[in-house]
Design a protein around this motif. Structure first.
Motif, PDB file in Angstrom:
ATOM      1  N   PRO A  86       0.799  -1.230   0.000  1.00 43.89           N
ATOM      2  CA  PRO A  86       0.000   0.000   0.000  1.00 43.89           C
ATOM      3  C   PRO A  86       0.829   1.276   0.000  1.00 43.89           C
ATOM      4  O   PRO A  86       0.325   2.356  -0.338  1.00 43.89           O
ATOM      5  N   MET A  87       2.100   1.189   0.384  1.00 44.26           N
ATOM      6  CA  MET A  87       2.958   2.371   0.434  1.00 44.26           C
ATOM      7  C   MET A  87       3.477   2.767  -0.951  1.00 44.26           C
ATOM      8  O   MET A  87       3.881   3.906  -1.168  1.00 44.26           O
ATOM      9  N   PRO A  89       2.092   3.213  -4.099  1.00 39.78           N
ATOM     10  CA  PRO A  89       1.482   4.316  -4.877  1.00 39.78           C
ATOM     11  C   PRO A  89       1.842   5.702  -4.321  1.00 39.78           C
ATOM     12  O   PRO A  89       2.134   6.619  -5.094  1.00 39.78           O
ATOM     13  N   LYS A  90       1.806   5.852  -2.986  1.00 39.38           N
ATOM     14  CA  LYS A  90       2.148   7.146  -2.390  1.00 39.38           C
ATOM     15  C   LYS A  90       3.606   7.486  -2.634  1.00 39.38           C
ATOM     16  O   LYS A  90       3.949   8.639  -2.911  1.00 39.38           O
ATOM     17  N   MET A  91       4.459   6.463  -2.537  1.00 38.22           N
ATOM     18  CA  MET A  91       5.879   6.687  -2.792  1.00 38.22           C
ATOM     19  C   MET A  91       6.100   7.100  -4.240  1.00 38.22           C
ATOM     20  O   MET A  91       6.847   8.037  -4.529  1.00 38.22           O
ATOM     21  N   GLN A  92       5.422   6.420  -5.162  1.00 34.31           N
ATOM     22  CA  GLN A  92       5.590   6.724  -6.582  1.00 34.31           C
ATOM     23  C   GLN A  92       5.092   8.135  -6.888  1.00 34.31           C
ATOM     24  O   GLN A  92       5.708   8.877  -7.657  1.00 34.31           O
ATOM     25  N   GLU A  93       3.978   8.510  -6.266  1.00 34.74           N
ATOM     26  CA  GLU A  93       3.444   9.857  -6.464  1.00 34.74           C
ATOM     27  C   GLU A  93       4.428  10.911  -5.985  1.00 34.74           C
ATOM     28  O   GLU A  93       4.660  11.934  -6.651  1.00 34.74           O
ATOM     29  N   ALA A  94       5.031  10.666  -4.826  1.00 29.84           N
ATOM     30  CA  ALA A  94       6.001  11.614  -4.284  1.00 29.84           C
ATOM     31  C   ALA A  94       7.248  11.705  -5.148  1.00 29.84           C
ATOM     32  O   ALA A  94       7.800  12.791  -5.368  1.00 29.84           O
ATOM     33  N   LYS A 100       8.131  19.000  -5.001  1.00 36.13           N
ATOM     34  CA  LYS A 100       7.618  19.150  -3.649  1.00 36.13           C
ATOM     35  C   LYS A 100       8.678  18.825  -2.591  1.00 36.13           C
ATOM     36  O   LYS A 100       8.472  19.096  -1.418  1.00 36.13           O
TER      37      LYS A 100
END
Length: 281
Positions: A86-87, A89-94, A100
């Motif tokens: 689950p981590m 997608p958020k990692m890829q987005e960041a 940012k």
């Protein structure tokens, strides 16, 4: 590199899908836990042991202090991968929106990613063949990052590896296990896990390598001292009977609970306070 107090001696035994890897060297873990960046010189030399069973994907870590063996099973690896999923997608987005990030963090991340990309963009053929080193006729690969040489790597080609093919596959299986576990993260970073598995490190037999720092000076060196065929007693690949086997995943979870409750964190070699499942082998 030049200080023998910091040299490590490694030995590996492989037989019928099981592997034992012993590392003898300065007590870096004690230095780490004491807050020192490097051990004092001369430092005590200790031995760490890793046991691997290819058929079950089980790992046992035996530290130089205490009488515990920390175990990771195939089920544990699956749980870790499931926990990390689950981590991603958020990692890829960041990672896709580096603007940012703080300026310093962005620069370090982009440099790290570029270094990895060029490191994995290894030459499909060696830079030289038929090179004699340490009594072996080797292929030589030269790894560069931004046109700077970071490593000379001498190895035996797959056709000349002095090992039983099954034993060689066992040695590769350990690295593949970790690559598979972190495969989603590797992909999120923009790299191909399969290319890592096919890196010359994993498909050739290392004889020597020398890595270089940013100024081109030798930083690390590895030399093969010898290879021999022999039989091993069964206990070679087993945790000693006097040791307590502790599930490493449960142990790490117990550390988290200990810190959350404000209790003292157990030292390496001591059992976790929650007394995770285990027992004498």
């Amino acid at each position: 590199y030049k200080d023998k107090d910091y040299w490590f001696a490694n030995s590996t035994a492989i037989d019928q899908g099981r592997m034992r890897f012993d590392i003898q060297g300065p007590d870096l873990f004690t230095a780490l836990f004491s807050g020192k960046k490097t051990p004092t010189s001369p430092s005590p030399r200790v031995t760490w042991t890793l046991l691997f069973d290819q058929s079950t994907s089980q790992l046992d870590f035996i530290l130089p202090s205490g009488k515990n063996a920390y175990e990771l099973t195939g089920t544990d690896f699956a749980q870790i991968k499931s926990f990390l999923a689950p981590m991603v997608p958020k990692m890829q987005e960041a990672l896709n929106d580096t603007q940012k990030m703080k300026k310093k963090d962005r620069a370090e991340f982009l440099k790290m990613k570029q270094t990895l990309a060029q490191y994995l963009d290894y030459p499909p053929v060696p830079d030289a063949s038929g090179v004699s080193i340490n009594g072996h006729i080797c292929d030589k690969y030269v790894f560069r990052v931004q046109k700077k040489k970071i490593m000379d790597y001498w190895c035996l080609p797959s056709s000349a590896i002095p090992m039983d093919p099954q034993d060689f596959q066992t040695s590769k299986a350990l690295m593949s296990l970790f690559v598979d576990m972190a495969g989603d993260f590797i992909t999120a970073l923009g790299f191909d896990p399969e290319k890592i598995k096919n890196h010359p490190y994993l498909n050739t037999f290392p004889v020597c390598y020398i890595s270089y720092d940013e100024k081109g000076k030798p930083k690390e060196c590895y030399r093969l001292l010898g290879v021999k065929s022999q039989s091993f007693p069964p206990e070679t690949f087993n945790v000693p009977a006097a040791y307590v086997k502790i599930d490493l995943l449960d142990f790490l979870k117990s550390l988290g609970k200990t810190k959350a409750n404000g209790q003292t964190t157990p030292q390496a070699g001591q059992a976790a306070p929650s007394n995770p499942p285990g027992g004498l082998n």
